[in-house]
Design a protein around this motif. Structure first.
Motif, PDB file in Angstrom:
ATOM      1  N   GLU A 264      28.533  62.600  40.509  1.00 35.43           N
ATOM      2  CA  GLU A 264      27.385  62.186  39.449  1.00 35.43           C
ATOM      3  C   GLU A 264      27.233  63.277  38.560  1.00 35.43           C
ATOM      4  OE1 GLU A 264      23.829  61.810  41.888  1.00 35.43           O
ATOM      5  OE2 GLU A 264      24.706  60.018  42.960  1.00 35.43           O
ATOM      6  N   ALA A 265      27.881  62.890  37.510  1.00 38.11           N
ATOM      7  CA  ALA A 265      27.707  63.692  36.002  1.00 38.11           C
ATOM      8  C   ALA A 265      26.162  63.297  35.493  1.00 38.11           C
ATOM      9  CB  ALA A 265      28.684  63.552  35.147  1.00 38.11           C
ATOM     10  N   PRO A 266      25.658  64.230  34.928  1.00 39.89           N
ATOM     11  CA  PRO A 266      24.381  64.235  34.164  1.00 39.89           C
ATOM     12  C   PRO A 266      24.643  63.374  32.959  1.00 39.89           C
ATOM     13  CG  PRO A 266      25.289  66.625  33.931  1.00 39.89           C
ATOM     14  CD  PRO A 266      26.059  65.778  34.802  1.00 39.89           C
ATOM     15  N   ALA A 267      23.802  62.262  32.818  1.00 42.14           N
ATOM     16  CA  ALA A 267      23.702  61.378  31.607  1.00 42.14           C
ATOM     17  C   ALA A 267      23.595  62.161  30.401  1.00 42.14           C
ATOM     18  CB  ALA A 267      22.693  60.268  31.803  1.00 42.14           C
ATOM     19  N   VAL A 268      24.410  61.621  29.314  1.00 38.86           N
ATOM     20  CA  VAL A 268      24.243  62.217  27.800  1.00 38.86           C
ATOM     21  C   VAL A 268      23.042  61.849  27.075  1.00 38.86           C
ATOM     22  CG1 VAL A 268      25.445  62.608  25.695  1.00 38.86           C
ATOM     23  CG2 VAL A 268      26.820  62.497  27.826  1.00 38.86           C
ATOM     24  N   ASP A 269      22.381  62.615  26.622  1.00 40.09           N
ATOM     25  CA  ASP A 269      21.129  62.033  26.079  1.00 40.09           C
ATOM     26  C   ASP A 269      21.395  61.260  24.666  1.00 40.09           C
ATOM     27  OD1 ASP A 269      21.965  64.244  24.628  1.00 40.09           O
ATOM     28  OD2 ASP A 269      19.832  65.128  24.809  1.00 40.09           O
ATOM     29  N   ARG A 270      20.807  60.556  24.178  1.00 41.70           N
ATOM     30  CA  ARG A 270      21.003  59.816  22.646  1.00 41.70           C
ATOM     31  C   ARG A 270      21.076  60.938  21.538  1.00 41.70           C
ATOM     32  NH1 ARG A 270      20.476  54.844  21.325  1.00 41.70           N
ATOM     33  NH2 ARG A 270      20.144  54.297  19.237  1.00 41.70           N
ATOM     34  N   ALA A 271      20.376  61.842  21.586  1.00 41.87           N
ATOM     35  CA  ALA A 271      20.534  62.856  20.640  1.00 41.87           C
ATOM     36  C   ALA A 271      21.888  63.479  20.556  1.00 41.87           C
ATOM     37  CB  ALA A 271      19.418  63.903  20.620  1.00 41.87           C
ATOM     38  N   ALA A 272      22.450  63.890  21.883  1.00 46.10           N
ATOM     39  CA  ALA A 272      23.885  64.513  21.756  1.00 46.10           C
ATOM     40  C   ALA A 272      24.766  63.570  21.465  1.00 46.10           C
ATOM     41  CB  ALA A 272      24.197  64.944  23.246  1.00 46.10           C
ATOM     42  N   ARG A 273      24.698  62.256  21.699  1.00 44.97           N
ATOM     43  CA  ARG A 273      25.780  61.259  21.560  1.00 44.97           C
ATOM     44  C   ARG A 273      25.771  61.080  19.899  1.00 44.97           C
ATOM     45  NH1 ARG A 273      28.624  57.092  23.693  1.00 44.97           N
ATOM     46  NH2 ARG A 273      29.033  55.188  22.267  1.00 44.97           N
ATOM     47  N   GLN A 274      24.347  61.080  19.251  1.00 39.41           N
ATOM     48  CA  GLN A 274      24.670  60.907  17.871  1.00 39.41           C
ATOM     49  C   GLN A 274      25.084  62.149  17.040  1.00 39.41           C
ATOM     50  OE1 GLN A 274      20.435  59.814  16.921  1.00 39.41           O
ATOM     51  NE2 GLN A 274      20.315  57.997  17.581  1.00 39.41           N
ATOM     52  N   ALA A 275      24.899  63.175  17.738  1.00 39.08           N
ATOM     53  CA  ALA A 275      25.575  64.152  16.939  1.00 39.08           C
ATOM     54  C   ALA A 275      26.871  64.029  17.072  1.00 39.08           C
ATOM     55  CB  ALA A 275      24.778  65.546  17.506  1.00 39.08           C
ATOM     56  N   SER A 276      27.369  63.767  18.103  1.00 40.23           N
ATOM     57  CA  SER A 276      28.859  63.854  18.387  1.00 40.23           C
ATOM     58  C   SER A 276      29.398  62.589  17.635  1.00 40.23           C
ATOM     59  CB  SER A 276      29.454  63.425  19.934  1.00 40.23           C
ATOM     60  OG  SER A 276      28.943  64.561  20.536  1.00 40.23           O
ATOM     61  N   GLU A 277      28.604  61.461  17.280  1.00 34.35           N
ATOM     62  CA  GLU A 277      29.113  60.534  16.290  1.00 34.35           C
ATOM     63  C   GLU A 277      29.188  61.113  14.902  1.00 34.35           C
ATOM     64  OE1 GLU A 277      26.972  56.798  17.060  1.00 34.35           O
ATOM     65  OE2 GLU A 277      27.611  56.410  19.017  1.00 34.35           O
ATOM     66  N   GLN A 278      28.270  61.563  14.685  1.00 32.81           N
ATOM     67  CA  GLN A 278      28.184  62.317  13.327  1.00 32.81           C
ATOM     68  C   GLN A 278      29.351  63.175  12.822  1.00 32.81           C
ATOM     69  OE1 GLN A 278      24.217  64.022  12.690  1.00 32.81           O
ATOM     70  NE2 GLN A 278      23.305  61.943  12.922  1.00 32.81           N
ATOM     71  N   ARG A 279      29.663  64.029  14.166  1.00 31.59           N
ATOM     72  CA  ARG A 279      30.791  64.870  13.811  1.00 31.59           C
ATOM     73  C   ARG A 279      32.090  64.103  13.769  1.00 31.59           C
ATOM     74  NH1 ARG A 279      28.084  67.924  17.750  1.00 31.59           N
ATOM     75  NH2 ARG A 279      29.423  66.986  19.390  1.00 31.59           N
ATOM     76  N   LEU A 280      32.196  63.118  14.431  1.00 30.78           N
ATOM     77  CA  LEU A 280      33.405  62.204  14.548  1.00 30.78           C
ATOM     78  C   LEU A 280      33.419  61.547  13.158  1.00 30.78           C
ATOM     79  CD1 LEU A 280      35.697  61.547  16.798  1.00 30.78           C
ATOM     80  CD2 LEU A 280      34.456  59.885  17.086  1.00 30.78           C
ATOM     81  N   ILE A 281      32.540  60.913  12.603  1.00 31.00           N
ATOM     82  CA  ILE A 281      32.621  60.211  11.498  1.00 31.00           C
ATOM     83  C   ILE A 281      32.825  61.345  10.230  1.00 31.00           C
ATOM     84  CG2 ILE A 281      31.254  58.842   9.985  1.00 31.00           C
ATOM     85  CD1 ILE A 281      32.249  57.389  12.222  1.00 31.00           C
ATOM     86  N   ARG A 282      32.315  62.111  10.190  1.00 34.64           N
ATOM     87  CA  ARG A 282      32.564  63.343   9.456  1.00 34.64           C
ATOM     88  C   ARG A 282      34.192  63.830   9.556  1.00 34.64           C
ATOM     89  NH1 ARG A 282      29.895  67.617  11.503  1.00 34.64           N
ATOM     90  NH2 ARG A 282      28.054  66.467  10.591  1.00 34.64           N
ATOM     91  N   ARG A 283      34.861  63.848  10.626  1.00 32.33           N
ATOM     92  CA  ARG A 283      36.268  64.310  10.763  1.00 32.33           C
ATOM     93  C   ARG A 283      36.933  63.046  10.065  1.00 32.33           C
ATOM     94  NH1 ARG A 283      37.137  65.398  16.849  1.00 32.33           N
ATOM     95  NH2 ARG A 283      39.236  65.310  15.783  1.00 32.33           N
ATOM     96  N   LEU A 284      36.419  61.719  10.318  1.00 35.10           N
ATOM     97  CA  LEU A 284      37.183  60.692   9.962  1.00 35.10           C
ATOM     98  C   LEU A 284      37.102  60.457   8.457  1.00 35.10           C
ATOM     99  CD1 LEU A 284      38.594  58.072  10.443  1.00 35.10           C
ATOM    100  CD2 LEU A 284      36.470  56.845  10.695  1.00 35.10           C
ATOM    101  N   ASN A 285      36.113  61.069   7.798  1.00 28.33           N
ATOM    102  CA  ASN A 285      35.935  60.753   6.400  1.00 28.33           C
ATOM    103  C   ASN A 285      36.771  61.940   5.544  1.00 28.33           C
ATOM    104  OD1 ASN A 285      34.122  58.732   6.337  1.00 28.33           O
ATOM    105  ND2 ASN A 285      32.308  60.126   6.444  1.00 28.33           N
ATOM    106  N   GLU A 286      36.991  63.329   6.315  1.00 30.23           N
ATOM    107  CA  GLU A 286      37.991  64.196   5.939  1.00 30.23           C
ATOM    108  C   GLU A 286      39.192  63.657   6.030  1.00 30.23           C
ATOM    109  OE1 GLU A 286      36.920  67.427   8.016  1.00 30.23           O
ATOM    110  OE2 GLU A 286      35.175  68.092   7.310  1.00 30.23           O
TER     111      GLU A 286
END
Length: 345
Positions: A264-286
């Motif tokens: 049982e792994a702790p669930a990822v909150d919505r804020a952490a997931r959105q921050a990861s998505e923003q970093r991922l999209i920033r890397r994609l744009n680069e």
């Protein structure tokens, strides 16, 4: 005064601890030698030495080949472990995130028919949703990822100066990387049936009979080509991954995590997931900006296209592309529904 240090190209190559042997190879050979020596010590009073060597030498040679051999850059011992895991894995697996349901009654109506109990299929990708500019693949505990299609560049037809500029542009992107990326070149079967049908349908509307004859001849050529050769097309994909959980610093905990999955792994909150998505999209744009200078066009895949790519990778021998219009796992498909579905396609 500082001096330049040569860094090997293969940074993931394991360190050699004794001559050309790595720690893994040395462990395999040492354990095998100790076991053979213990076996000889236990049986030397009843088994002659020549007879023991007749059995021990083939075992030692086989272990040596497995420990030192490679196939396509992968050690043979890892391939052997993967083959054992594949052999022990269930043969009948179904995609059922909610759990495997009961077998329909019409399948178990015949008493002499053997019933096979399937097991849930566990895939790395848990799901794909629409992100900010691309389809975000949910990898569960491993984070999230995006997939982008890359165009190719005809390098050999460029002048030396242009080739040097392309290499420099690509090198700038590699030097800017702060997280792992993957360039995947995949080959898939090519179905020319839609192009052949379109050629024959539009041939009659061409303004000149010679053009119509040329279009029909080209359609016949494509038919012969598909009958006498296995047609393939290549696709270059760029895969970016971003973790949604903090990295584990303790090496012992990390090693134990690889050996056993946490229940049982702790669930990822919505804020952490959105921050990861923003970093991922920033890397994609680069990546889009830096690879454009190298003549490579990077196009992010939306949720539907990314789903199709993953489904085609899981079932590469099918010509039928995945679609939301296809029947689900619990739907009953009748002959009329199947006909209407293919007519619509």
């Amino acid at each position: 005064m500082s001096r330049p240090v040569r860094i090997p190209a293969d940074v993931d190559r394991p360190d050699r601890v004794l001559g050309p042997l790595t720690a893994r190879q040395l462990t395999i050979l040492s354990v095998t030698g100790l076991l053979l020596y213990a076996l000889y010590g236990a049986t030397r009073s009843v088994v002659p030495l020549p007879l023991f060597l007749l059995v021990a030498i083939p075992i030692g040679l086989a272990v040596t080949v497995v420990a030192l051999g490679h196939r396509d850059g992968v050690p043979l011992d890892r391939l052997l472990l993967a083959a054992i895991r594949q052999r022990r894995a269930p043969r009948h697996q179904v995609s059922a995130p909610e759990g495997v349901g009961p077998v329909p009654a019409w399948l178990t109506a015949e008493p002499e028919q053997e019933t096979v109990a399937p097991t849930p299929l566990e895939l790395p990708a848990r799901g794909i949703d629409n992100g900010q500019t691309a389809g975000v693949v949910d990898l569960g505990d491993d984070g999230i990822a995006v997939i982008a299609a890359c165009s190719t560049v005809n390098f050999s037809l460029r002048t030396p100066a242009e080739q040097e500029a392309l290499v420099s542009s690509f090198a700038r992107y590699l030097h800017s990387l702060t997280a792992p990326v993957q360039f995947l070149v995949r080959a898939e079967r090519l179905d020319l049936a839609p192009q052949i049908t379109e050629l024959r349908d539009r041939a009659g509307g061409l303004p000149h009979p010679a053009l119509e004859a040329a279009a029909l001849d080209h359609a016949d050529y494509l038919v012969q080509l598909s009958q006498h050769a296995d047609l393939l097309r290549r696709q270059v994909l760029l895969v970016l991954r971003e973790p949604t959980r903090p990295a584990v610093v303790d090496s012992v905990s990390s090693a134990l995590g690889r050996l056993r999955r946490q229940p049982e792994a702790p669930a990822v909150d919505r804020a952490a997931r959105q921050a990861s998505e923003q970093r991922l999209i920033r890397r994609l744009n680069e990546a889009v900006e830096l690879l454009t200078a190298a003549g490579i066009v990077v196009t992010a895949l939306d949720a539907a296209t990314a789903t199709g790519v993953l489904a085609a990778a899981c079932n590469p021998d099918t010509f039928l592309p995945p679609s939301a219009a296809l029947a689900g796992a619990g739907d009953v498909v009748t002959a009329a529904d199947l006909y209407d579905e293919f007519e619509g396609r």
